[in-house]
Design an enzyme around this catalytic site. Structure first.
Site, PDB file in Angstrom:
ATOM      1  N   ASN A   9       6.473  -5.735   9.082  1.00 14.94           N
ATOM      2  CA  ASN A   9       6.126  -6.013  10.476  1.00 14.94           C
ATOM      3  C   ASN A   9       4.965  -5.101  10.856  1.00 14.94           C
ATOM      4  OD1 ASN A   9       5.988  -6.350  13.214  1.00 14.94           O
ATOM      5  ND2 ASN A   9       8.027  -5.503  13.666  1.00 14.94           N
ATOM      6  N   TRP A  10       3.773  -5.689  10.902  1.00 15.56           N
ATOM      7  CA  TRP A  10       2.575  -4.877  11.136  1.00 15.56           C
ATOM      8  C   TRP A  10       2.425  -4.494  12.606  1.00 15.56           C
ATOM      9  CZ3 TRP A  10      -1.809  -7.561   7.745  1.00 15.56           C
ATOM     10  CH2 TRP A  10      -1.396  -7.568   6.397  1.00 15.56           C
ATOM     11  N   LYS A  11       3.217  -5.084  13.467  1.00 13.96           N
ATOM     12  CA  LYS A  11       3.174  -4.802  14.918  1.00 13.96           C
ATOM     13  C   LYS A  11       1.733  -4.954  15.437  1.00 13.96           C
ATOM     14  CE  LYS A  11       7.301  -2.078  14.429  1.00 13.96           C
ATOM     15  NZ  LYS A  11       8.165  -1.023  14.946  1.00 13.96           N
ATOM     16  N   HIS A  97      12.765  -8.904  18.362  1.00  6.89           N
ATOM     17  CA  HIS A  97      12.523  -7.513  17.952  1.00  6.89           C
ATOM     18  C   HIS A  97      12.814  -6.566  19.124  1.00  6.89           C
ATOM     19  CE1 HIS A  97      10.489  -3.842  16.782  1.00  6.89           C
ATOM     20  NE2 HIS A  97      10.697  -4.253  15.541  1.00  6.89           N
ATOM     21  N   GLU A  99      11.332  -4.094  20.283  1.00  9.96           N
ATOM     22  CA  GLU A  99      10.212  -3.782  21.189  1.00  9.96           C
ATOM     23  C   GLU A  99      10.005  -4.904  22.194  1.00  9.96           C
ATOM     24  OE1 GLU A  99       7.621  -2.806  17.952  1.00  9.96           O
ATOM     25  OE2 GLU A  99       8.841  -1.006  17.650  1.00  9.96           O
ATOM     26  N   GLU A 169      18.462  -3.512  13.249  1.00 10.35           N
ATOM     27  CA  GLU A 169      17.497  -2.433  13.472  1.00 10.35           C
ATOM     28  C   GLU A 169      17.966  -1.563  14.635  1.00 10.35           C
ATOM     29  OE1 GLU A 169      13.358  -3.527  11.901  1.00 10.35           O
ATOM     30  OE2 GLU A 169      13.512  -4.474  13.848  1.00 10.35           O
ATOM     31  N   GLY A 175      10.590   3.601  14.195  1.00  6.07           N
ATOM     32  CA  GLY A 175       9.383   4.393  14.436  1.00  6.07           C
ATOM     33  C   GLY A 175       9.651   5.858  14.700  1.00  6.07           C
ATOM     34  N   SER A 215      12.591   3.009  10.289  1.00  5.81           N
ATOM     35  CA  SER A 215      12.126   4.127   9.469  1.00  5.81           C
ATOM     36  C   SER A 215      12.479   3.955   7.990  1.00  5.81           C
ATOM     37  CB  SER A 215      12.649   5.467  10.009  1.00  5.81           C
ATOM     38  OG  SER A 215      12.161   5.669  11.320  1.00  5.81           O
ATOM     39  N   GLY A 236       8.329  -1.400   9.308  1.00  5.79           N
ATOM     40  CA  GLY A 236       7.224  -1.295  10.253  1.00  5.79           C
ATOM     41  C   GLY A 236       6.127  -0.408   9.691  1.00  5.79           C
ATOM     42  N   GLY A 237       6.143   0.864  10.085  1.00  8.22           N
ATOM     43  CA  GLY A 237       5.072   1.807   9.722  1.00  8.22           C
ATOM     44  C   GLY A 237       4.691   1.785   8.248  1.00  8.22           C
TER      45      GLY A 237
HETATM   46  P1  PGA Z   1       9.610   1.215  11.486  1.00  9.51           P
HETATM   47  O1  PGA Z   1       9.755  -0.176  12.275  1.00  9.51           O
HETATM   48  O2  PGA Z   1       9.790   0.903  10.032  1.00  9.51           O
HETATM   49  O3  PGA Z   1       8.208   1.695  11.812  1.00  9.51           O
HETATM   50  O4  PGA Z   1      10.661   2.117  12.004  1.00  9.51           O
HETATM   51  C1  PGA Z   1      10.677  -1.130  11.870  1.00  9.51           C
HETATM   52  C2  PGA Z   1      10.626  -2.331  12.776  1.00  9.51           C
HETATM   53  O5  PGA Z   1      10.426  -2.160  13.983  1.00  9.51           O
HETATM   54  O6  PGA Z   1      10.781  -3.480  12.322  1.00  9.51           O
END
Ligand code: PGA
Length: 258
Positions: A9-11, A97, A99, A169, A175, A215, A236-237
């Site tokens: 997930n590149w956000k 998600h 967010e 999640e 994050g 994470s 994500g990251g």
């Molecule tokens: P993260 O994000 O790996 O940066 O914690 C995961 C996600 O939100 O899917």
């Protein structure tokens, strides 16, 4: 045996050049393992979907969007439909998600409409659920996650539910650099699988894939996926770093369950 599934997930990251470069690198590094041993899907921002599709070339890495709107077309300024996603080559879409739940304030009802529309259109959905830290501390993790699943999947029958991957999640892990331990994640995954058995049936509960997200890194991927009910990761990251994401996919391909 469920095939591991890794999502990136590149956000709201990358630009046209770095998105294409990352996609090229992934297709180079992962073409051999993808599909056969592990499913991989990357989810860039909407505006780079076409460029990433092109850069991925004929390799088996799937393309996903990070959101979608449930209406098929019309006066919905700023929204993107399922058919538009399919038109630019998407196979997948992330829905619900954290967010979007917490920053954009998407409700379970809206998420349910999006999930239903996405599946009806033929997209595969990565449906995200997870508790806040205060909910975990109050011992409400299972009830919060169960409620999100019941509401999110309401009215979605068995046939359509086959297009769903659930991503657990925990919000406090996203994050933050503080991942859930393999044991913490496994416990929630077991609860989710039992709930799916109740809502659908036992055989489907054994088939549905449940990813962990929050994470996840190259350093903890193998340990997380050593748990029998953790069928992959939503990253994500670490999905923005070619080397790290490559290592995570490799860890999934060589997964050893303990
Ligand atoms: P993260 O994000 O790996 O940066 O914690 C995961 C996600 O939100 O899917």
């Amino acid at each position: 045996m469920r095939k591991p599934f890794i999502g990136g997930n590149w956000k709201m990251n990358t630009d046209s050049a770095s998105a294409a470069e990352l996609a090229c690198g992934l297709s180079r590094n992962l073409d051999d393992v993808c599909n056969e041993k592990v499913d991989v899907t990357v989810c860039p921002p909407f505006v780079y979907l076409s460029a990433v599709k092109k850069a991925l070339g004929p390799c088996q890495i799937g393309l996903g969007a990070q959101d979608v709107y449930f209406e098929p077309k019309g006066a919905f300024t700023g929204e993107i439909s399922c058919s538009m996603l399919k038109d630019v080559g998407c196979s997948h879409v992330i829905i619900g998600h954290s967010e979007r739940r917490h920053i954009i304030k998407e409700s379970d009802e809206l998420i349910n409409r999006k999930l239903s529309a996405a599946i009806s259109s033929g997209l595969l959905a990565i449906f995200c659920v997870g508790e806040l830290l205060e909910q975990r501390n109050a011992g409400k993790t299972n009830s919060v996650v169960a409620e999100q699943i019941k509401k999110g999947m309401a009215g979605i029958g068995l046939e359509k539910a086959c297009a769903v991957t659930i991503a657990y999640e925990p919000v406090w892990a996203i994050g933050t650099g503080i991942n859930a331990t393999a044991q913490q994640a496994q416990e929630v995954h077991v609860m989710i699988r039992e709930l799916i058995a109740k809502l659908y049936d036992k055989s489907f509960a054994q088939q549905i894939r449940i990813q962990y997200g929050g994470s996840a890194t190259a350093a903890n991927a193998a340990e997380l996926m050593s748990q029998p009910d953790i069928d992959g990761l939503l990253v994500g990251g670490a999905s923005l770093k070619l080397e790290d994401f490559t290592k995570i996919v490799m860890a999934a391909a060589e997964r050893k369950i303990i």
